[in-house]
Design an enzyme around this catalytic site. Structure first.
Site, short mmCIF file in Angstrom:
data_model
loop_
_atom_site.label_atom_id
_atom_site.label_comp_id
_atom_site.label_asym_id
_atom_site.label_seq_id
_atom_site.Cartn_x
_atom_site.Cartn_y
_atom_site.Cartn_z
CG MET A 1 -1.92 -0.79 1.09
SD MET A 1 -3.48 -0.45 0.34
CE MET A 1 -4.08 0.97 0.71
CB ALA B 1 -4.58 -0.36 13.17
CG ASN C 1 -8.26 0.28 7.96
OD1 ASN C 1 -8.89 1.25 7.46
ND2 ASN C 1 -8.21 -0.88 7.16
CB SER D 1 -11.26 2.90 1.12
OG SER D 1 -11.77 1.55 0.54
N GLY D 2 -9.50 1.25 -0.98
CA GLY D 2 -9.29 0.65 -2.43
C GLY D 2 -8.33 -0.25 -2.45
CE LYS E 1 -10.85 2.16 4.91
NZ LYS E 1 -10.62 1.28 5.41
CG HIS F 1 -15.39 2.50 3.85
ND1 HIS F 1 -14.64 1.18 3.88
CD2 HIS F 1 -15.61 2.65 2.54
CE1 HIS F 1 -14.33 1.05 2.51
NE2 HIS F 1 -14.94 1.66 1.77
CG ASN F 2 -13.23 -0.93 6.76
OD1 ASN F 2 -13.11 -0.05 5.92
ND2 ASN F 2 -11.93 -1.53 7.20
CD GLU G 1 -14.22 -3.48 3.41
OE1 GLU G 1 -13.91 -2.39 3.08
OE2 GLU G 1 -13.50 -4.53 3.97
CE LYS H 1 -5.67 -7.11 8.11
NZ LYS H 1 -6.44 -6.56 6.73
NE ARG I 1 -16.22 -10.28 7.61
CZ ARG I 1 -15.13 -9.69 6.86
NH1 ARG I 1 -13.99 -9.45 7.38
NH2 ARG I 1 -15.64 -8.81 5.86
NE ARG J 1 -35.05 -1.55 31.43
CZ ARG J 1 -34.99 -0.34 31.89
NH1 ARG J 1 -36.14 0.53 31.73
NH2 ARG J 1 -34.12 0.44 32.50
CG HIS K 1 -35.30 -1.00 36.05
ND1 HIS K 1 -34.07 -0.90 36.59
CD2 HIS K 1 -35.23 -2.33 35.85
CE1 HIS K 1 -33.49 -1.74 36.74
NE2 HIS K 1 -34.08 -2.88 36.28
C1 6PG Z 1 -10.22 -0.92 2.24
C2 6PG Z 1 -10.51 -2.10 2.87
C3 6PG Z 1 -9.21 -2.44 3.86
C4 6PG Z 1 -8.98 -3.74 4.21
C5 6PG Z 1 -9.97 -4.12 5.38
C6 6PG Z 1 -10.14 -5.67 5.60
O1 6PG Z 1 -11.36 0.01 2.51
O2 6PG Z 1 -9.48 -0.62 1.38
O3 6PG Z 1 -11.48 -1.83 3.86
O4 6PG Z 1 -9.01 -1.31 4.77
O5 6PG Z 1 -8.83 -4.69 3.19
O6 6PG Z 1 -9.57 -3.67 6.51
O7 6PG Z 1 -10.73 -5.74 6.74
P1 6PG Z 1 -10.84 -7.09 7.24
O8 6PG Z 1 -9.39 -7.72 7.31
O9 6PG Z 1 -11.27 -6.73 8.58
O10 6PG Z 1 -11.57 -7.74 6.56
#
Ligand code: 6PG
Length: 471
Positions: free
Chosen positions: A16, A78, A104, A130-131, A184, A187-188, A191, A262, A289, A447, A453
């Site tokens: 990267m 990270a 990240n 990202s990308g 970000k 975003h993930n 994702e 991750k 997962r 509750r 409560h």
């Molecule tokens: C991005 C991806 C990148 C990475 C992820 C994978 O935007 O380019 O999100 O940051 O591929 O962190 O995440 P996991 O390992 O948690 O699936």
């Protein structure tokens, strides 16, 4: 090139870091890289032959070669590695130099680092990138956070190297402090949700409809040329079609069904829970997962807990159309959750994030880029205070037109014992969000019964407690 003329520095010359540096060099910036691994420094020199690029193995020489005030980006894993790079560069940095963390990173670490570096007179920007490798090399989407003044210093370089959509760069300040890393992270989270839902649709087609990988790939390919056009649908086709060279078999059939992570998806869910924001499609994507990781247990359980064996209640072209519409609605519902979380996070953390800007930056270069993001951008342009994109007139119309398919796809999969947690969570989120009345009145009563409560009433103000069990 003289060693004092570099415009920008990069620490971490993995794939990267090197790709982003070469992208910068292609845009006319003289760039320097630092890595303790001489193999990576050599790789930078060979890949960057003829370009204004130089690699260093020594931190002092690297820092001294960068034009002041220095802008140095870190692209390292990270966590502790970021702190260790900051520690190793610090003795050589001078006031007004500044660091950019492009990894990240966890947003609370970014806030802490910003405080520590600002106290030393250094600038800091936490920036999501990202990308993947190809994005870094040819145009990533970037999500910087921090002060306007610090961002102004890297704006020319990041705008040149970013992906572009309709002539606009896919990079902009996401807000103050850790806003960039927060955006970000979300975003993930999205994702994770979209990848999970694509894999659920693949499972329904494979296990439920008995389609071959080639036929499923052709289907996703066709979808990628219409309303579902997106990077994640596009790469699904590539993964499904890939043949393993050694065995000649479809590689996807040889890949273990245990998904790794991750942490960014989990952080999205954790912080959403801290902020009291529902993002169930992401939550169950993380859980899916984790479920995939219980492989040995699943193998044993499959022998005991035999599924119903019922067939899907749909087949042929009708099934494919149903799944296409279902995925379209479910992905919009996933974006809706992530963006609603960002709105609340911006309020809570004082980021000042503009959601139209977020949608703009996500339209190209990033992993969750899709045709729908332009529709989402337009929704925020029409109403910047939109609480949730699902109530935008254009998006609500799309969702209402497709929800029936999502419901049918989920019901069918459940009947056939095919797990579709994220698709299910999406329809449940829609049904919950549009319910004027939810059964939480009963929860409040429960509750109050077991814990005193208290509850609020619909017919008068105040907090009330009842002696529920008559002795
Ligand atoms: C991005 C991806 C990148 C990475 C992820 C994978 O935007 O380019 O999100 O940051 O591929 O962190 O995440 P996991 O390992 O948690 O699936």
């Amino acid at each position: 090139m003289a060693d004092t003329l570099y415009d920008f520095g990069m620490v971490g010359l993995g794939t990267m870091g090197r790709a982003l540096l070469l992208n910068m060099a292609d845009h006319g910036f003289a760039v320097a890289g630092l890595d303790t691994d001489t193999g990576k420094v050599d790789a930078l020199h060979s890949e960057g032959a003829g370009k204004p690029v130089k690699g260093f193995g020594d931190a002092a020489a690297f820092v001294q070669a960068i034009r002041k005030p220095r802008a140095i980006m870190m692209l390292v894993p990270a966590g502790a590695p970021v702190d260790s790079v900051i520690h190793s560069l610090s003795p050589f940095l001078e006031e007004r130099d500044f660091l950019i963390d492009g990894g990240n990173s966890y947003f609370k670490d970014t806030d802490r680092r910003a405080l520590e570096l600002t106290a030393k007179g250094l600038g800091f920007i936490g920036m999501g990138v990202s990308g993947g490798e190809s994005g870094a090399r040819h145009g990533p989407s970037m999500m910087p956070g921090g002060t306007e003044a610090n961002y102004a210093r890297i704006k020319p370089i990041v705008e040149s190297v970013a992906a572009h959509f309709d002539g606009e760069p896919c990079v902009a300040l996401m807000g103050s402090g850790s806003a960039g890393h927060y955006v970000k992270t979300v975003h993930n989270g999205i994702e994770y949700a979209v990848m999970q839902m694509i894999s659920e649709v693949y499972d329904v087609m494979k296990r439920g409809l008995g389609l071959s990988n080639a036929a499923i790939a052709d289907t996703f390919d066709a979808w990628n040329h219409a309303e579902l056009q997106s990077f994640l649908v596009e790469i699904t086709t590539v993964v499904l079609r890939y043949k393993d060279e050694a065995t000649g078999k479809e590689l996807v059939e040889l890949i273990s069904d245990k998904a790794k992570q991750k942490g960014t998806g989990k952080w999205t869910s954790q912080d959403a829970m801290d902020l009291g924001m529902p993002i169930p499609t992401v939550d169950v994507a993380v859980a899916a997962r984790e479920m995939s990781g219980l492989k040995a247990e699943r193998v044993e359980a499959a022998k005991v807990l035999k599924p119903s064996g019922e067939a899907l209640p749909y087949s042929g072209d009708e099934a494919i159309e149903c799944l296409r519409h279902a995925l379209y609605a479910a992905v919009l519902i996933a974006y809706a959750q992530g963006l609603a979380l960002l709105k609340e996070a911006s309020r809570e953390y004082g980021y000042g994030t503009n959601l139209e800007t977020v949608a703009k930056v996500w339209r190209a270069g990033c992993i969750i880029r899709s045709r729908s993001l332009e529709t989402i951008r337009a929704a925020y342009a029409a109403n910047p205070d939109l609480a949730n994109i699902l109530v935008d007139p254009t998006i609500s119309k799309i969702v209402l037109e497709h929800e029936c398919a999502l419901r049918k796809a989920v019901m069918g999969a459940i009947q056939a014992s095919i797990p579709v947690p994220s698709l299910s969570a999406s329809i449940a989120y829609l049904d919950g969000y549009r319910s004027e009345i939810l059964p939480a009145n009963l929860i409040q009563g429960q509750r109050d019964l077991f814990g005193a409560h208290t509850y609020e009433r619909t017919d008068k103000e105040g907090a009330f407690h009842t002696q529920w069990e008559q002795a």
